[in-house]
Design an enzyme around this catalytic site. Structure first.
Site, PDB file in Angstrom:
ATOM      1  N   HIS A 253      15.769 -37.734  57.913  1.00 21.05           N
ATOM      2  CA  HIS A 253      15.823 -37.454  56.481  1.00 21.05           C
ATOM      3  C   HIS A 253      16.295 -36.011  56.250  1.00 21.05           C
ATOM      4  O   HIS A 253      17.130 -35.740  55.386  1.00 21.05           O
ATOM      5  CB  HIS A 253      14.431 -37.612  55.867  1.00 21.05           C
ATOM      6  CG  HIS A 253      13.989 -39.027  55.696  1.00 21.05           C
ATOM      7  ND1 HIS A 253      14.817 -40.010  55.228  1.00 21.05           N
ATOM      8  CD2 HIS A 253      12.781 -39.619  55.904  1.00 21.05           C
ATOM      9  CE1 HIS A 253      14.138 -41.156  55.161  1.00 21.05           C
ATOM     10  NE2 HIS A 253      12.917 -40.935  55.565  1.00 21.05           N
TER      11      HIS A 253
ATOM     12  N   HIS B 183      19.989 -35.534  56.806  1.00 17.50           N
ATOM     13  CA  HIS B 183      20.743 -36.186  55.740  1.00 17.50           C
ATOM     14  C   HIS B 183      20.860 -35.240  54.540  1.00 17.50           C
ATOM     15  O   HIS B 183      21.942 -35.033  53.987  1.00 17.50           O
ATOM     16  CB  HIS B 183      20.018 -37.478  55.343  1.00 17.50           C
ATOM     17  CG  HIS B 183      20.823 -38.404  54.485  1.00 17.50           C
ATOM     18  ND1 HIS B 183      20.325 -39.611  54.046  1.00 17.50           N
ATOM     19  CD2 HIS B 183      22.078 -38.311  53.975  1.00 17.50           C
ATOM     20  CE1 HIS B 183      21.248 -40.218  53.317  1.00 17.50           C
ATOM     21  NE2 HIS B 183      22.315 -39.461  53.252  1.00 17.50           N
TER      22      HIS B 183
ATOM     23  N   HIS C 219      12.161 -39.530  62.918  1.00 22.60           N
ATOM     24  CA  HIS C 219      12.409 -40.221  61.646  1.00 22.60           C
ATOM     25  C   HIS C 219      12.516 -39.228  60.496  1.00 22.60           C
ATOM     26  O   HIS C 219      13.498 -39.229  59.744  1.00 22.60           O
ATOM     27  CB  HIS C 219      11.263 -41.205  61.398  1.00 22.60           C
ATOM     28  CG  HIS C 219      11.369 -41.970  60.118  1.00 22.60           C
ATOM     29  ND1 HIS C 219      11.773 -43.285  60.080  1.00 22.60           N
ATOM     30  CD2 HIS C 219      11.123 -41.625  58.826  1.00 22.60           C
ATOM     31  CE1 HIS C 219      11.790 -43.704  58.829  1.00 22.60           C
ATOM     32  NE2 HIS C 219      11.385 -42.716  58.040  1.00 22.60           N
ATOM     33  N   GLU C 220      11.514 -38.377  60.352  1.00 20.15           N
ATOM     34  CA  GLU C 220      11.505 -37.441  59.219  1.00 20.15           C
ATOM     35  C   GLU C 220      12.618 -36.393  59.343  1.00 20.15           C
ATOM     36  O   GLU C 220      13.186 -35.962  58.335  1.00 20.15           O
ATOM     37  CB  GLU C 220      10.143 -36.755  59.106  1.00 20.15           C
ATOM     38  CG  GLU C 220       8.970 -37.697  58.863  1.00 20.15           C
ATOM     39  CD  GLU C 220       9.151 -38.582  57.641  1.00 20.15           C
ATOM     40  OE1 GLU C 220       9.902 -38.188  56.712  1.00 20.15           O
ATOM     41  OE2 GLU C 220       8.561 -39.673  57.605  1.00 20.15           O
TER      42      GLU C 220
END
Length: 639
Positions: A431, A434, A427-428
């Site tokens: 980020h 991105h 998940h992190e």
């Protein structure tokens, strides 16, 4: 979680990549079979005990505190110099462009100075010298807000024809999205004197979050007995791990100890949360928004209907959640299903500690569909001081990604060796990737994407990781376990975050209507919504009424709904990646991951392949939940 950075109530907030960030090419992940075999759950009492390879390297931002202090002074000089542009923006295009460039440079340096101080404090909150750095950074951020507060009103005061002529200039092109945003919020922009006053008062709006953070750190939980009957200290960091224990007595003990301890401080927690809600509502009223929800969504160019239709659509899907809870109750073989039971897998899996190095491997394998370059950058993240892995008593709880335009990404974890932790890493790093692609493609001014799109990248990674692990499952038991995990992902993201969003909207409405947000009122609202979401199959344990005291996201001003909308969007994008392959990967990278805030978030996602302006992504995600539930029930029924 993409960490949100807010130090100003003015519209002059270009960017702060205090969110997901990327990685650079390179390097191999530190991982060998021998290391994995030898690894055990590490116990670190202090930060000094943790090996350097498991800590982020802030020297990549500043080589020393002295270097940081030099930039802090530079930031102060730049902030104090910026008002020299005041009153001159309408004089000529050259003056206007110079002011924009100076503002961009000022905000860019502010970001770098702030993240260094805040991240240093987050991993060592008991260090008074780091707290001093953080306080200085906050003070300078407020100064920047004060010295730039006149800018937006003055831009909007430029005659329309002249503003239009300025926007037509080639050199202004990078600033066009920012300037168009100013036009959109023009009805909510005040005169320069009022904006300056609001900027001076902005620290008061942040104070509840800061108090909550310190209060949560200072609350001490009792000891409980673990699976072996050994007394262990319950902490914020290990609470989730104990809630996943297959030993029901351990789960119950952790649950009751945690929330009953929070209840001892209920009035303080209520006062702090009430203060935040009042600040949000006051801000909205002063800026002539109908409510705090509109004030939060409008700057990000997200219609309020997106928030409302999320709650409506998920409420229609609650019978599916109730059905899942009934199944969970049967599979756990309990007469009553309690709130402390819901994090437990319905089938026993390998509960041994998963070494961090093994978690790295699983993440890299699971994200292979996103391409070779993506994988190389992920490898860099694991080996170059970008990730802070293990918890200590004075480290901030949870996980987030942070950084600035002039830094590489930083990811904070509190790794406990569970399967959920592997998904948290993915998940992190979503980020991180991105931000990597955005910073590589966009100028600073359009590099900071809104939170609305931030969580799509992170949950896309989680969806692909699930598909990888499920495809490799060889036994019925493994498949059941993973299907249960997927359903849990839906429960904790689509359903639970919408539950939080509904609660957050309600408490703002109650305060706006003049009702008291005392502890008892908050507890009743929370437990009533909890009962609606989990249905008759679940015992609505009285302790869960204090769960709002555990959720830091309620201080982020209507943040949580974006987890749910993003989860729905990423479910659709993951399906496109797996079905289309490279065309979908290229489209997502070019139209979404690299777009920053160069367009409206809804437009960016539409071009990437999903239209979140409608309820369709939510409805489709609920169908996927139903299909997964059907598959699980089918496997369970097989002999």
């Amino acid at each position: 979680m993409k960490r949100k950075f807010v130090t100003t109530v003015t519209a002059v907030t270009f960017a702060v990549s205090v969110f997901p960030m990327p990685v650079v090419l390179g390097s191999e992940v530190m991982n060998t079979t021998e290391m994995i075999k030898k690894a055990q759950r590490p116990e670190y009492k202090t930060r000094a005990d943790i090996p350097a390879r498991y800590k982020w390297n802030l020297e990549d931002i500043y080589i020393s505190k002295e270097a940081w202090a030099a930039d802090l002074k530079k930031l102060e000089r730049m902030a104090n110099a910026f008002p020299a542009h005041q009153g001159k923006l309408a004089e000529s295009y050259a003056v206007f462009l110079k002011a924009l460039n100076d503002l961009s440079d000022l905000m860019r340096l502010r970001d770098k100075v702030y993240v260094y101080a805040s991240m240093g404090f987050d991993v060592n909150a008991s260090n008074s010298s780091l707290k001093e750095l953080f306080d200085k950074a906050e003070k300078e951020s407020v100064l920047v807000s004060e010295k730039t507060s006149w800018f937006t009103p003055e831009v909007l005061a430029i005659p329309p024809n002249k503003r239009k002529a300025y926007l037509a200039k080639k050199e202004v092109a990078p600033y066009k999205p920012f300037l168009e945003d100013l036009e959109r919020i023009k009805p909510h922009t005040l005169n320069k004197e009022t904006e300056a006053l609001l900027a001076q008062f902005s620290p008061l709006g942040q104070n509840p979050e800061n108090v909550y953070s310190l209060l949560s750190k200072d609350v001490k939980f009792p000891k409980i007995k673990d699976e072996n009957g050994k007394e262990v200290q319950l902490t914020r960091a290990n609470f989730t791990a104990y809630m996943e224990s297959k030993n029901r007595n351990v789960r119950k003990a952790a649950f009751e100890a945690y929330y009953r301890t929070l209840e001892e401080y209920q009035d303080t927690f209520a006062q702090v949360l009430s203060g935040k809600v009042k600040a949000n509502n006051t801000y909205a009223k002063v800026r002539k928004y109908r409510n705090a929800l509109e004030a939060s969504l409008t700057p990000n160019n997200v219609p309020v209907k997106v928030y409302d239709q999320l709650i409506q659509s998920v409420n229609k899907g609650l019978p599916l959640l109730h059905r899942y809870m009934e199944l969970k109750k049967r599979m756990l073989g309990v007469k009553e299903l309690h709130m402390y039971d819901i994090y437990t897998p319905i089938v026993e899996a390998n509960s041994s500690y998963i070494p961090y190095e093994e978690a790295q491997q699983r993440v890299l394998e699971g994200l292979k569909p996103l391409g070779e370059e993506y994988g190389k950058v992920l490898s860099k993240a694991f080996t170059s001081g970008w990730i802070d892995v293990y918890s200590t008593a004075d480290k901030r709880s949870g996980a987030y990604q942070s950084g600035a335009y002039d830094t590489h990404p930083y990811v904070l974890l509190n790794y406990q060796g569970t399967t959920d932790d592997i998904f948290t890493i993915a998940h992190e790093l979503g980020h991180a990737m991105h931000t990597y692609y955005t910073n590589r493609t966009q100028p600073y001014i359009t590099a900071n994407y809104p939170i609305f799109t931030a969580e799509v990248a992170s949950t896309l990674n989680e969806a692909l990781l699930f598909e990888s692990m499920y495809a490799k499952a060889k036994t019925k038991q493994e498949k059941i376990y993973l299907l249960n995990q997927r359903l849990e992902n839906f429960r904790t993201t689509l359903f639970r975050q919408t539950q939080f969003a509904e609660f957050e909207k309600l408490i703002h409405e109650k305060e706006q209507a003049g009702e008291s947000l005392n502890a008892e009122a908050l507890k009743k609202m929370y437990i009533d919504i909890n009962k609606k979401y989990y249905g008759a199959a679940m015992v609505n344990d009285k302790e869960i009424a204090m769960e709002w005291g555990r959720i830091p996201h309620f201080y982020y001003n209507f943040y949580v709904y974006q987890y749910a909308t993003s989860f729905a969007a990423s479910t659709a994008l993951a399906e496109q990646v797996l079905k289309e392959g490279r065309p979908a990967v290229d489209r997502i990278r070019e139209k979404f991951l690299s777009a920053g805030n160069s367009k409206a978030p809804i437009e960016i996602l539409r071009e990437a392949g999903v239209d979140v302006s409608t309820s369709k992504p939510i409805d489709d995600a609920l169908k996927v939940f139903a299909e997964t539930l059907n598959e699980l029930e089918k496997l369970i029924s097989q002999k």
